[in-house]
Design a protein around this motif. Structure first.
Motif, mmCIF file in Angstrom:
data_model
loop_
_atom_site.group_PDB
_atom_site.id
_atom_site.type_symbol
_atom_site.label_atom_id
_atom_site.label_comp_id
_atom_site.label_asym_id
_atom_site.label_seq_id
_atom_site.Cartn_x
_atom_site.Cartn_y
_atom_site.Cartn_z
ATOM 1 N N GLY A 70 -44.939 19.620 15.252
ATOM 2 C CA GLY A 70 -46.214 19.215 15.836
ATOM 3 C C GLY A 70 -46.991 18.253 14.971
ATOM 4 N N ALA A 71 -46.475 17.930 13.784
ATOM 5 C CA ALA A 71 -47.192 17.016 12.892
ATOM 6 C C ALA A 71 -47.199 15.603 13.469
ATOM 7 N N PRO A 72 -48.317 14.872 13.354
ATOM 8 C CA PRO A 72 -48.332 13.468 13.787
ATOM 9 C C PRO A 72 -47.277 12.680 13.028
ATOM 10 N N LEU A 73 -46.647 11.734 13.700
ATOM 11 C CA LEU A 73 -45.561 10.983 13.076
ATOM 12 C C LEU A 73 -45.985 10.280 11.785
ATOM 13 N N PRO A 74 -47.211 9.688 11.695
ATOM 14 C CA PRO A 74 -47.604 9.070 10.421
ATOM 15 C C PRO A 74 -47.644 10.075 9.267
ATOM 16 N N VAL A 75 -48.015 11.319 9.548
ATOM 17 C CA VAL A 75 -48.024 12.354 8.516
ATOM 18 C C VAL A 75 -46.598 12.670 8.086
ATOM 19 N N ALA A 76 -45.688 12.764 9.068
ATOM 20 C CA ALA A 76 -44.286 13.026 8.753
ATOM 21 C C ALA A 76 -43.689 11.891 7.919
ATOM 22 N N GLU A 77 -44.084 10.650 8.241
ATOM 23 C CA GLU A 77 -43.573 9.506 7.471
ATOM 24 C C GLU A 77 -44.006 9.610 6.014
ATOM 25 N N ARG A 78 -45.262 9.993 5.782
ATOM 26 C CA ARG A 78 -45.753 10.154 4.414
ATOM 27 C C ARG A 78 -45.032 11.303 3.714
ATOM 28 N N GLU A 79 -44.736 12.374 4.464
ATOM 29 C CA GLU A 79 -44.035 13.510 3.871
ATOM 30 C C GLU A 79 -42.644 13.112 3.425
ATOM 31 N N LEU A 80 -41.923 12.350 4.261
ATOM 32 C CA LEU A 80 -40.594 11.888 3.880
ATOM 33 C C LEU A 80 -40.669 10.980 2.656
ATOM 34 N N SER A 81 -41.696 10.123 2.625
ATOM 35 C CA SER A 81 -41.858 9.212 1.500
ATOM 36 C C SER A 81 -42.137 9.972 0.206
ATOM 37 N N HIS A 82 -43.054 10.947 0.261
ATOM 38 C CA HIS A 82 -43.393 11.710 -0.936
ATOM 39 C C HIS A 82 -42.222 12.577 -1.398
ATOM 40 N N ALA A 83 -41.440 13.062 -0.446
ATOM 41 C CA ALA A 83 -40.277 13.891 -0.787
ATOM 42 C C ALA A 83 -39.083 13.052 -1.208
ATOM 43 N N ASP A 84 -39.191 11.721 -1.018
ATOM 44 C CA ASP A 84 -38.078 10.817 -1.316
ATOM 45 C C ASP A 84 -36.808 11.275 -0.606
ATOM 46 N N ALA A 85 -36.971 11.621 0.676
ATOM 47 C CA ALA A 85 -35.858 12.091 1.498
ATOM 48 C C ALA A 85 -35.788 11.242 2.758
ATOM 49 N N PRO A 86 -34.580 10.902 3.211
ATOM 50 C CA PRO A 86 -34.454 10.060 4.401
ATOM 51 C C PRO A 86 -34.538 10.825 5.714
ATOM 52 N N TYR A 87 -34.791 12.127 5.644
ATOM 53 C CA TYR A 87 -34.804 12.945 6.847
ATOM 54 C C TYR A 87 -35.800 14.097 6.671
ATOM 55 N N GLY A 88 -36.142 14.736 7.772
ATOM 56 C CA GLY A 88 -36.892 15.983 7.754
ATOM 57 C C GLY A 88 -36.371 16.859 8.873
ATOM 58 N N VAL A 89 -35.943 18.061 8.536
ATOM 59 C CA VAL A 89 -35.552 19.022 9.574
ATOM 60 C C VAL A 89 -36.829 19.548 10.201
ATOM 61 N N ALA A 90 -36.950 19.421 11.510
ATOM 62 C CA ALA A 90 -38.171 19.825 12.214
ATOM 63 C C ALA A 90 -38.140 21.320 12.510
ATOM 64 N N LEU A 91 -39.271 21.988 12.231
ATOM 65 C CA LEU A 91 -39.412 23.413 12.494
ATOM 66 C C LEU A 91 -40.471 23.631 13.569
ATOM 67 N N ASP A 92 -40.229 24.629 14.429
ATOM 68 C CA ASP A 92 -41.193 24.925 15.490
ATOM 69 C C ASP A 92 -42.234 25.937 15.005
ATOM 70 N N ASP A 93 -43.050 26.445 15.919
ATOM 71 C CA ASP A 93 -44.128 27.365 15.554
ATOM 72 C C ASP A 93 -43.603 28.656 14.942
ATOM 73 N N ALA A 94 -42.371 29.010 15.272
ATOM 74 C CA ALA A 94 -41.782 30.238 14.738
ATOM 75 C C ALA A 94 -41.009 29.988 13.438
ATOM 76 N N GLY A 95 -41.015 28.730 12.970
ATOM 77 C CA GLY A 95 -40.274 28.410 11.751
ATOM 78 C C GLY A 95 -38.796 28.215 11.982
ATOM 79 N N GLU A 96 -38.396 28.095 13.247
ATOM 80 C CA GLU A 96 -36.989 27.882 13.578
ATOM 81 C C GLU A 96 -36.684 26.393 13.694
ATOM 82 N N THR A 97 -35.443 26.029 13.388
ATOM 83 C CA THR A 97 -35.021 24.630 13.470
ATOM 84 C C THR A 97 -35.072 24.152 14.920
ATOM 85 N N SER A 98 -35.763 23.014 15.130
ATOM 86 C CA SER A 98 -35.881 22.494 16.492
ATOM 87 C C SER A 98 -35.381 21.063 16.625
ATOM 88 N N GLY A 99 -35.077 20.395 15.511
ATOM 89 C CA GLY A 99 -34.595 19.016 15.575
ATOM 90 C C GLY A 99 -34.586 18.383 14.201
#
Length: 282
Positions: A143-172
């Motif tokens: 549910g995070a806004p895409l610009p926030v996710a982009e900053r998270e990937l940049s700060h983590a120095d990772a080319p991907y982020g596994v998306a988690l849903d409200d229950a903490g389960e992998t969703s994408g």
């Protein structure tokens, strides 16, 4: 196998020439979905290789027009180098694409070329992916806004982020490529400030520098504000730790992906990236 067996040769390469501008590469990086373009310059001794211009460079420097300022120096290899030597170079330098240079640009070899060689069995791929995968997994909230996710990937120095849903389960999964595909450079203006001098200002030059407010043209990278769930891949390809590097390489080539979540039953236990597969050649 040698680099010459898998590289894209010079005659099939798209290049841009110095001097030039960012517009010279935009068609290739955006419309033709290239990740980078080699840059050359004609000299008295013929064509000289100067470096690469990548999509990341254009995103990171939206106000830079001159091609020479966007060029990145990168490690190079030779056509007769073995794929094992190439894998060592890529891992040491974190390089996903390596120009093949011997006095002049002879071609380019990418991580995908090496992964394809592993997938077809041309080089050893019998190592199990459980021994190659990264156990630390970068995650983002769907549910995070895409610009926030982009900053998270940049700060983590990772080319991907596994998306988690409200229950903490992998969703994408969301990747840098997904974000770059929807990012765009927009034109605008920025106020430089009020430069009108008062009589007691130290910087007033004989009361003649009262030029008032000025605006300068700017460029900004605009990323859609929608949630990660709108842009992520939700039909995930996964792999178990008992499968081999060759199995993982085949999945990457078949689905045109760069990383695969590692699972044990329904549990996410790691991620195997295309760069991790290079370890199978060591």
């Amino acid at each position: 196998m040698n680099v010459a067996d898998v590289m894209t040769p010079r005659e099939d390469l798209v290049t841009v020439e110095l001097p030039g501008t960012r517009d010279d590469v935009l068609e290739y990086l955006q419309e033709r979905a290239f990740s980078s373009v080699p840059v050359v310059k004609e000299g008295d001794d013929g064509e000289q290789f100067r470096g690469l211009v990548s999509r990341d460079a254009l995103i990171d420097q939206p106000d830079e027009d001159q091609l020479a300022m966007l060029v990145e120096e990168v490690p190079t290899t030779s056509a007769d180098a073995s794929l094992t030597e190439l894998a060592e170079l890529m891992l040491a330098e974190g390089a996903r694409r390596v120009p093949v240079v011997d006095g002049r640009l002879e071609g380019i070899v990418t991580i995908t070329d090496v992964v394809r060689a592993i997938a077809t069995g041309d080089v050893d791929g019998d190592v199990t992916v459980g021994d190659l995968a990264q156990r630390e997994v970068n995650c983002v909230y769907e549910g995070a806004p895409l610009p926030v996710a982009e900053r998270e990937l940049s700060h983590a120095d990772a080319p991907y982020g596994v998306a988690l849903d409200d229950a903490g389960e992998t969703s994408g999964m969301i990747t840098e490529v997904d974000i770059i595909d929807v990012a765009r450079v927009v034109e605008g203006e920025e106020e430089t400030g009020d430069s009108l001098a008062a009589d007691d200002d130290d910087w007033k030059w004989e009361s003649v520098k009262a030029v008032g407010s000025r605006y300068m043209p700017t460029r900004n990278v605009e990323i859609p504000a929608g949630p990660v769930s709108e842009f992520m891949t939700d039909d995930l390809v996964t792999i178990s730790g008992r499968r081999t590097a060759q199995d993982a390489a085949q999945l990457m080539i078949e689905h045109d992906i760069e990383q695969i979540p590692l699972v044990s039953g329904d549990d996410l236990t790691g991620v195997v990236r295309d760069m991790d597969l290079l370890e199978a050649l060591r």
